[in-house]
Design an enzyme around this catalytic site. Structure first.
Site, mmCIF file in Angstrom:
data_model
loop_
_atom_site.group_PDB
_atom_site.id
_atom_site.type_symbol
_atom_site.label_atom_id
_atom_site.label_comp_id
_atom_site.label_asym_id
_atom_site.label_seq_id
_atom_site.Cartn_x
_atom_site.Cartn_y
_atom_site.Cartn_z
ATOM 1 N N HIS A 125 7.291 -3.569 1.885
ATOM 2 C CA HIS A 125 6.343 -2.801 1.072
ATOM 3 C C HIS A 125 4.992 -3.508 0.988
ATOM 4 O O HIS A 125 3.947 -2.868 1.006
ATOM 5 C CB HIS A 125 6.904 -2.570 -0.334
ATOM 6 C CG HIS A 125 8.135 -1.711 -0.348
ATOM 7 N ND1 HIS A 125 8.235 -0.547 0.394
ATOM 8 C CD2 HIS A 125 9.327 -1.841 -0.994
ATOM 9 C CE1 HIS A 125 9.432 -0.006 0.190
ATOM 10 N NE2 HIS A 125 10.114 -0.776 -0.641
ATOM 11 N N LEU A 150 -14.375 9.295 3.003
ATOM 12 C CA LEU A 150 -13.002 9.795 2.965
ATOM 13 C C LEU A 150 -12.437 9.802 1.548
ATOM 14 O O LEU A 150 -12.683 8.870 0.776
ATOM 15 C CB LEU A 150 -12.144 8.883 3.848
ATOM 16 C CG LEU A 150 -10.640 9.109 3.823
ATOM 17 C CD1 LEU A 150 -10.169 9.593 5.192
ATOM 18 C CD2 LEU A 150 -9.883 7.849 3.461
ATOM 19 N N ASP A 205 6.841 5.791 6.106
ATOM 20 C CA ASP A 205 8.265 5.451 5.996
ATOM 21 C C ASP A 205 8.613 4.274 6.904
ATOM 22 O O ASP A 205 7.980 4.063 7.940
ATOM 23 C CB ASP A 205 9.104 6.690 6.351
ATOM 24 C CG ASP A 205 10.545 6.573 5.862
ATOM 25 O OD1 ASP A 205 10.831 5.692 5.024
ATOM 26 O OD2 ASP A 205 11.389 7.364 6.322
ATOM 27 N N GLY A 206 9.636 3.533 6.507
ATOM 28 C CA GLY A 206 10.176 2.468 7.354
ATOM 29 C C GLY A 206 9.853 1.055 6.892
ATOM 30 O O GLY A 206 10.135 0.092 7.603
ATOM 31 N N ARG A 224 11.922 14.568 8.849
ATOM 32 C CA ARG A 224 12.153 15.465 7.722
ATOM 33 C C ARG A 224 10.979 15.359 6.762
ATOM 34 O O ARG A 224 10.166 14.447 6.846
ATOM 35 C CB ARG A 224 13.484 15.149 7.034
ATOM 36 C CG ARG A 224 13.624 13.716 6.580
ATOM 37 C CD ARG A 224 14.930 13.483 5.803
ATOM 38 N NE ARG A 224 15.129 12.062 5.550
ATOM 39 C CZ ARG A 224 15.904 11.263 6.288
ATOM 40 N NH1 ARG A 224 16.595 11.750 7.301
ATOM 41 N NH2 ARG A 224 16.008 9.974 5.995
HETATM 42 C C1 IPE Z 1 9.757 9.494 1.629
HETATM 43 O O1 IPE Z 1 10.482 8.446 2.158
HETATM 44 C C2 IPE Z 1 8.980 9.024 0.439
HETATM 45 C C3 IPE Z 1 7.876 8.129 0.737
HETATM 46 C C4 IPE Z 1 7.469 7.718 1.905
HETATM 47 C C5 IPE Z 1 7.141 7.669 -0.423
HETATM 48 P P1 IPE Z 1 12.003 8.182 1.735
HETATM 49 O O2 IPE Z 1 12.429 6.997 2.528
HETATM 50 O O3 IPE Z 1 12.104 8.090 0.265
HETATM 51 O O4 IPE Z 1 12.724 9.522 2.217
HETATM 52 P P2 IPE Z 1 14.215 9.759 2.708
HETATM 53 O O5 IPE Z 1 15.103 9.183 1.660
HETATM 54 O O6 IPE Z 1 14.348 9.075 4.009
HETATM 55 O O7 IPE Z 1 14.325 11.245 2.848
HETATM 56 C C1 IPE Z 2 8.725 3.877 2.691
HETATM 57 O O1 IPE Z 2 9.568 2.930 3.212
HETATM 58 C C2 IPE Z 2 8.135 3.468 1.373
HETATM 59 C C3 IPE Z 2 8.681 4.200 0.220
HETATM 60 C C4 IPE Z 2 9.532 5.172 0.239
HETATM 61 C C5 IPE Z 2 8.212 3.784 -1.073
HETATM 62 P P1 IPE Z 2 11.107 2.862 2.809
HETATM 63 O O2 IPE Z 2 11.237 1.951 1.662
HETATM 64 O O3 IPE Z 2 11.666 4.212 2.626
HETATM 65 O O4 IPE Z 2 11.708 2.183 4.102
HETATM 66 P P2 IPE Z 2 13.088 2.535 4.818
HETATM 67 O O5 IPE Z 2 13.082 3.996 5.089
HETATM 68 O O6 IPE Z 2 14.163 2.136 3.859
HETATM 69 O O7 IPE Z 2 13.069 1.718 6.064
HETATM 70 MG MG MG Z 3 12.556 5.541 3.865
#
Ligand code: IPE
Ligand code: IPE
Ligand code: MG
Length: 240
Positions: free
Chosen positions: A34, A128, A17-18, A194
């Site tokens: 991404h 892996l 995430d992030g 979460r």
């Molecule tokens: C969870 O991240 C899904 C993935 C990393 C693929 P999200 O960014 O979609 O989750 P929320 O919206 O913060 O719960």
């Molecule tokens: C995780 O990063 C990748 C996916 C959910 C596909 P995010 O796209 O959720 O990045 P943030 O949470 O918006 O920073």
């Molecule tokens: Mg996210």
């Protein structure tokens, strides 16, 4: 066994995430995050493989992520194609075996074809297992497993009393990993704490580790630090 200490670490799952915030911080479009996140998948895969981890499950796209803007969704659906185009030689050199789990028939045909080809190309590798969760959602996974077992009861193949935790686990998308089907360690980057509909059943006794770092910045040392944290924990599984 993944390392020198005595606690097995076979399956690591990561909520990557992030990416969006990583890009925003640099005044870049979200998709740039991404792209950088995709590069990092390669690096962390190689690190995890060298650390002796058996299964690395990466949450790449959730069933809820379809709700993002079309351009972003399109970009995310293109990423597996770019990833395998660019990094297949590395995966082969590292003996990594690819797997993909999720509601795969809903993927764009080209994305599906590329992931299937990657699975086929790497199927004899013995290092892996790089397991992408792509169009994955855990509640839906559990419901579809319940439906599948209900069908088997209806057709007389099994009796409802045959259904136990082991059978249920085996019929989830992680069932193919046998003794490694449940993650030992769940990592989430970006500061959120979460589960976001990831592996709800499988995480029942997983250790969890969180970091504020955004996924594109998460590096091998961060992974090692989290493994050290894990090694210092006391997994009791309800016992004393
Ligand atoms: C969870 O991240 C899904 C993935 C990393 C693929 P999200 O960014 O979609 O989750 P929320 O919206 O913060 O719960
Ligand atoms: C995780 O990063 C990748 C996916 C959910 C596909 P995010 O796209 O959720 O990045 P943030 O949470 O918006 O920073
Ligand atoms: Mg996210």
């Amino acid at each position: 066994m993944a390392n020198n200490t005595d606690k097995p670490l076979n399956h690591v799952a990561i909520i990557m995430d992030g990416n969006g915030r990583w890009a925003k911080k640099r005044f870049l479009p979200r998709v740039a995050g991404h792209k950088q996140g995709m590069e990092n998948v390669r690096n962390i895969t190689i690190s995890a493989n060298r650390l002796g981890i058996k299964v690395l499950t990466l949450y790449a796209f959730s069933t809820e992520n379809w709700g993002r803007p079309t351009e972003e969704v399109n970009y995310l659906m293109r990423l597996p194609i770019d990833f395998f185009d660019k990094f297949m030689p590395d995966l082969m050199a590292e003996n990594v075996k690819v797997n993909v789990m999720g509601f795969l028939d809903e993927l764009p045909p080209k994305t599906l074809a590329t992931t299937k080809r990657a699975i086929e190309t790497t199927k004899h590798n013995t290092g892996l297992v790089l397991n992408f969760a792509l169009n994955y959602g855990s509640r839906r996974e559990i419901v579809s497993t319940a439906q599948k077992l209900a069908d088997e009861v209806a057709s007389g193949k099994i009796q409802s009393s045959d259904i136990d935790e082991a059978m249920f686990s085996k019929n989830l998308m992680t069932g193919m990993f046998d003794e490694y089907q449940d993650p030992d360690l769940l990592i989430r980057t970006s500061g959120e704490q979460r589960i976001s509909n990831f592996l709800l059943w499988q995480l029942a006794y997983s250790e969890m580790a969180f970091t504020d770092k955004y996924w594109p910045d998460f590096n091998e040392q961060d992974l090692k630090d989290m493994i050290d944290q894990y090694q210092n924990r006391d997994r009791r599984f309800g016992k004393i």
